[in-house]
Design a protein around this motif. Structure first.
Motif, PDB file in Angstrom:
ATOM      1  N   ILE A 167      89.159 -40.854  35.042  1.00  0.00           N
ATOM      2  CA  ILE A 167      88.425 -42.225  35.404  1.00  0.00           C
ATOM      3  C   ILE A 167      87.171 -41.998  35.971  1.00  0.00           C
ATOM      4  O   ILE A 167      87.053 -40.837  36.988  1.00  0.00           O
ATOM      5  CB  ILE A 167      89.459 -42.802  36.463  1.00  0.00           C
ATOM      6  N   PHE A 168      86.290 -42.120  35.778  1.00  0.00           N
ATOM      7  CA  PHE A 168      84.993 -41.964  36.193  1.00  0.00           C
ATOM      8  C   PHE A 168      84.455 -42.911  37.274  1.00  0.00           C
ATOM      9  O   PHE A 168      84.700 -44.339  36.935  1.00  0.00           O
ATOM     10  CB  PHE A 168      83.701 -41.982  35.165  1.00  0.00           C
ATOM     11  N   SER A 169      83.731 -42.430  38.402  1.00  0.00           N
ATOM     12  CA  SER A 169      83.124 -43.297  39.383  1.00  0.00           C
ATOM     13  C   SER A 169      81.867 -43.955  38.806  1.00  0.00           C
ATOM     14  O   SER A 169      81.398 -43.227  37.981  1.00  0.00           O
ATOM     15  CB  SER A 169      83.025 -42.621  40.747  1.00  0.00           C
ATOM     16  N   ALA A 170      81.445 -44.897  39.306  1.00  0.00           N
ATOM     17  CA  ALA A 170      80.018 -45.502  38.930  1.00  0.00           C
ATOM     18  C   ALA A 170      79.044 -44.295  38.902  1.00  0.00           C
ATOM     19  O   ALA A 170      78.109 -44.049  37.901  1.00  0.00           O
ATOM     20  CB  ALA A 170      79.627 -46.631  39.751  1.00  0.00           C
ATOM     21  N   ALA A 171      78.944 -43.582  39.979  1.00  0.00           N
ATOM     22  CA  ALA A 171      77.957 -42.572  40.058  1.00  0.00           C
ATOM     23  C   ALA A 171      78.159 -41.448  39.096  1.00  0.00           C
ATOM     24  O   ALA A 171      77.093 -40.686  38.546  1.00  0.00           O
ATOM     25  CB  ALA A 171      78.030 -41.918  41.659  1.00  0.00           C
ATOM     26  N   GLU A 172      79.350 -41.319  38.597  1.00  0.00           N
ATOM     27  CA  GLU A 172      79.578 -40.080  37.669  1.00  0.00           C
ATOM     28  C   GLU A 172      79.336 -40.697  36.156  1.00  0.00           C
ATOM     29  O   GLU A 172      78.951 -39.933  35.344  1.00  0.00           O
ATOM     30  CB  GLU A 172      81.123 -39.808  37.590  1.00  0.00           C
ATOM     31  N   ALA A 173      79.546 -42.225  36.034  1.00  0.00           N
ATOM     32  CA  ALA A 173      79.270 -42.889  34.945  1.00  0.00           C
ATOM     33  C   ALA A 173      77.839 -42.818  34.570  1.00  0.00           C
ATOM     34  O   ALA A 173      77.448 -42.843  33.465  1.00  0.00           O
ATOM     35  CB  ALA A 173      79.992 -44.244  34.852  1.00  0.00           C
ATOM     36  N   LEU A 174      76.905 -42.794  35.552  1.00  0.00           N
ATOM     37  CA  LEU A 174      75.513 -42.969  35.502  1.00  0.00           C
ATOM     38  C   LEU A 174      74.656 -41.965  34.501  1.00  0.00           C
ATOM     39  O   LEU A 174      74.234 -42.163  33.415  1.00  0.00           O
ATOM     40  CB  LEU A 174      74.858 -43.251  36.428  1.00  0.00           C
ATOM     41  N   PRO A 175      75.127 -40.495  34.825  1.00  0.00           N
ATOM     42  CA  PRO A 175      74.446 -39.563  33.882  1.00  0.00           C
ATOM     43  C   PRO A 175      75.080 -39.624  32.565  1.00  0.00           C
ATOM     44  O   PRO A 175      74.627 -38.934  31.553  1.00  0.00           O
ATOM     45  CB  PRO A 175      74.557 -38.324  34.835  1.00  0.00           C
ATOM     46  N   LEU A 176      76.413 -40.137  32.272  1.00  0.00           N
ATOM     47  CA  LEU A 176      76.915 -40.012  31.211  1.00  0.00           C
ATOM     48  C   LEU A 176      76.649 -40.826  30.133  1.00  0.00           C
ATOM     49  O   LEU A 176      77.041 -41.103  29.194  1.00  0.00           O
ATOM     50  CB  LEU A 176      78.630 -40.018  31.301  1.00  0.00           C
ATOM     51  N   GLY A 177      75.959 -42.319  30.839  1.00  0.00           N
ATOM     52  CA  GLY A 177      75.417 -43.165  29.867  1.00  0.00           C
ATOM     53  C   GLY A 177      76.466 -44.352  29.959  1.00  0.00           C
ATOM     54  O   GLY A 177      76.272 -45.231  29.250  1.00  0.00           O
ATOM     55  N   LEU A 178      77.658 -44.194  30.463  1.00  0.00           N
ATOM     56  CA  LEU A 178      78.609 -45.190  30.475  1.00  0.00           C
ATOM     57  C   LEU A 178      78.079 -46.401  31.067  1.00  0.00           C
ATOM     58  O   LEU A 178      78.408 -47.635  30.709  1.00  0.00           O
ATOM     59  CB  LEU A 178      79.542 -44.794  31.071  1.00  0.00           C
ATOM     60  N   VAL A 179      77.269 -46.143  32.157  1.00  0.00           N
ATOM     61  CA  VAL A 179      76.357 -47.464  32.955  1.00  0.00           C
ATOM     62  C   VAL A 179      75.043 -47.181  32.868  1.00  0.00           C
ATOM     63  O   VAL A 179      74.732 -46.023  32.937  1.00  0.00           O
ATOM     64  CB  VAL A 179      76.954 -47.608  34.417  1.00  0.00           C
ATOM     65  N   ASP A 180      74.360 -48.163  33.132  1.00  0.00           N
ATOM     66  CA  ASP A 180      72.697 -47.988  33.042  1.00  0.00           C
ATOM     67  C   ASP A 180      72.113 -48.007  34.442  1.00  0.00           C
ATOM     68  O   ASP A 180      71.010 -47.619  34.775  1.00  0.00           O
ATOM     69  CB  ASP A 180      72.050 -48.931  32.003  1.00  0.00           C
ATOM     70  N   GLN A 181      72.908 -48.823  35.296  1.00  0.00           N
ATOM     71  CA  GLN A 181      72.368 -48.635  36.929  1.00  0.00           C
ATOM     72  C   GLN A 181      73.428 -48.842  37.778  1.00  0.00           C
ATOM     73  O   GLN A 181      74.526 -49.413  37.291  1.00  0.00           O
ATOM     74  CB  GLN A 181      71.479 -50.108  36.711  1.00  0.00           C
ATOM     75  N   VAL A 182      73.403 -48.163  39.021  1.00  0.00           N
ATOM     76  CA  VAL A 182      74.429 -48.404  39.963  1.00  0.00           C
ATOM     77  C   VAL A 182      73.776 -49.187  41.181  1.00  0.00           C
ATOM     78  O   VAL A 182      72.624 -48.762  41.527  1.00  0.00           O
ATOM     79  CB  VAL A 182      74.908 -47.002  40.421  1.00  0.00           C
ATOM     80  N   VAL A 183      74.632 -50.093  41.514  1.00  0.00           N
ATOM     81  CA  VAL A 183      73.875 -50.793  42.564  1.00  0.00           C
ATOM     82  C   VAL A 183      74.934 -51.104  44.006  1.00  0.00           C
ATOM     83  O   VAL A 183      76.133 -50.565  43.592  1.00  0.00           O
ATOM     84  CB  VAL A 183      73.608 -52.392  42.355  1.00  0.00           C
ATOM     85  N   ASP A 184      74.517 -51.383  44.841  1.00  0.00           N
ATOM     86  CA  ASP A 184      75.521 -51.601  46.117  1.00  0.00           C
ATOM     87  C   ASP A 184      76.800 -52.703  45.853  1.00  0.00           C
ATOM     88  O   ASP A 184      76.407 -53.521  44.958  1.00  0.00           O
ATOM     89  CB  ASP A 184      74.737 -52.112  47.510  1.00  0.00           C
ATOM     90  N   THR A 185      77.772 -52.619  46.600  1.00  0.00           N
ATOM     91  CA  THR A 185      78.784 -53.613  46.548  1.00  0.00           C
ATOM     92  C   THR A 185      78.551 -54.797  46.555  1.00  0.00           C
ATOM     93  O   THR A 185      77.623 -55.133  47.640  1.00  0.00           O
ATOM     94  CB  THR A 185      79.963 -53.181  47.531  1.00  0.00           C
ATOM     95  N   GLY A 186      78.727 -55.602  45.700  1.00  0.00           N
ATOM     96  CA  GLY A 186      78.409 -57.119  45.777  1.00  0.00           C
ATOM     97  C   GLY A 186      76.873 -57.576  45.066  1.00  0.00           C
ATOM     98  O   GLY A 186      76.578 -58.655  45.126  1.00  0.00           O
ATOM     99  N   ALA A 187      76.327 -56.618  44.818  1.00  0.00           N
ATOM    100  CA  ALA A 187      74.978 -56.666  44.246  1.00  0.00           C
ATOM    101  C   ALA A 187      74.867 -56.651  42.715  1.00  0.00           C
ATOM    102  O   ALA A 187      73.819 -57.021  42.065  1.00  0.00           O
ATOM    103  CB  ALA A 187      74.007 -55.666  44.651  1.00  0.00           C
ATOM    104  N   ALA A 188      76.019 -56.289  41.829  1.00  0.00           N
ATOM    105  CA  ALA A 188      75.985 -56.331  40.407  1.00  0.00           C
ATOM    106  C   ALA A 188      75.589 -57.835  39.944  1.00  0.00           C
ATOM    107  O   ALA A 188      74.680 -57.899  38.799  1.00  0.00           O
ATOM    108  CB  ALA A 188      77.132 -55.989  39.978  1.00  0.00           C
ATOM    109  N   PRO A 189      76.328 -58.791  40.320  1.00  0.00           N
ATOM    110  CA  PRO A 189      75.844 -60.321  39.564  1.00  0.00           C
ATOM    111  C   PRO A 189      74.470 -60.583  39.822  1.00  0.00           C
ATOM    112  O   PRO A 189      73.745 -60.698  38.665  1.00  0.00           O
ATOM    113  CB  PRO A 189      76.759 -61.284  40.474  1.00  0.00           C
TER     114      PRO A 189
END
Length: 259
Positions: A167-189
């Motif tokens: 299970i990857f955290s958002a920070a771990e997922a970012l360099p793997l390309g699973l996500v394109d951007q990481v933002v603070d809690t509550g900021a994604a929408p």
């Protein structure tokens, strides 16, 4: 039939699909899949929509398929009514005419990650976790976790999730390309809406054709992208109008090869 646990709204030229079942971590059942299918079909038909956002409510983007919805199904029903139908719905999202931005407001696990993978861009909040835990339940990823995810993220990353249960955290997922951007809690929408509005401000035809070209380049479209682009091109020619007119008038067409 409408389902109050899945809503479709508009913000200008951006359509927003919200999964609203926070008490079950936005797990999907058949009725929700049907509602999602209907929402995506509506977006596809509405030419005033230029981008779309997928988001969940509460603490999770989606925990995937609701175990209670499929655990008691017989094998044939599980395969056809659950897995194959889910594939069709998710493919419709991935092949949607306009770009899709997923706002990962929380965990995206199993079918939730498979749903997020249908989006063109994924923006995750820092607390989000991503993975494919199915084999821990004696199950395999069924909504294209071993197919679309491999195309988009690479086989080795999917092996680590599907075989090793990582299970990857958002920070771990970012360099793997699973996500394109990481933002603070509550900021994604808000971040996803802003990105969707950025997309909507660009040339609509160019953006939609570019999405088709990318689908063809990655081998995901199964020829759909090529035939769509070719049909659009031919539809611009004088030959099409002449061919249709000749058919209606029951005569031989006089094609000119005009582009």
């Amino acid at each position: 039939m409408p389902d109050p646990r899945l809503t479709l709204s508009r913000q200008g030229q951006v359509a927003i699909v919200t999964i609203d079942r926070p008490d079950k971590l936005n797990a999907l059942d058949l009725a929700m899949l049907e509602a999602l299918d209907g929402a995506i079909a509506g977006i596809e038909r509405d030419r005033t929509v230029l981008a779309a956002v997928l988001v969940g409510t509460g603490k999770a983007f989606s925990a995937g398929g609701d175990i209670a919805a499929w655990a008691a199904m017989p094998p044939a029903g599980f395969g056809f009514d659950w897995v194959r139908f889910g594939h069709r719905v998710f493919s419709r999202i991935a092949e949607l005419r306009v770009p899709v931005i997923a706002a990962l407001n929380g965990h995206a696990l199993g079918g939730g990650l498979e749903l997020a993978a249908c989006a063109d861009i994924r923006i995750a909040e820092t607390q989000a976790r991503l993975g494919l835990p199915e084999t821990g339940l004696g199950m395999v990823p069924g909504w294209s976790g071993t197919q679309r995810l491999v195309h988009r993220f690479g086989a080795q990353i999917v092996r680590r999730m599907a075989l090793g249960g990582e299970i990857f955290s958002a920070a771990e997922a970012l360099p793997l390309g699973l996500v394109d951007q990481v933002v603070d809690t509550g900021a994604a929408p808000d971040a996803a809406l802003a990105y969707a509005q950025r997309v909507a401000a660009r040339g609509p035809a160019a953006v939609q054709v570019a999405k088709l070209m990318l689908a063809s380049a990655t081998g995901e479209s199964g020829g759909t992208a090529v035939e769509t682009l070719a049909s659009m091109l031919v539809a611009k020619t004088g030959d099409l109008g002449e061919g249709v007119a000749a058919f209606g008038e029951k005569r031989a067409p006089a094609f000119k090869g005009e582009w």
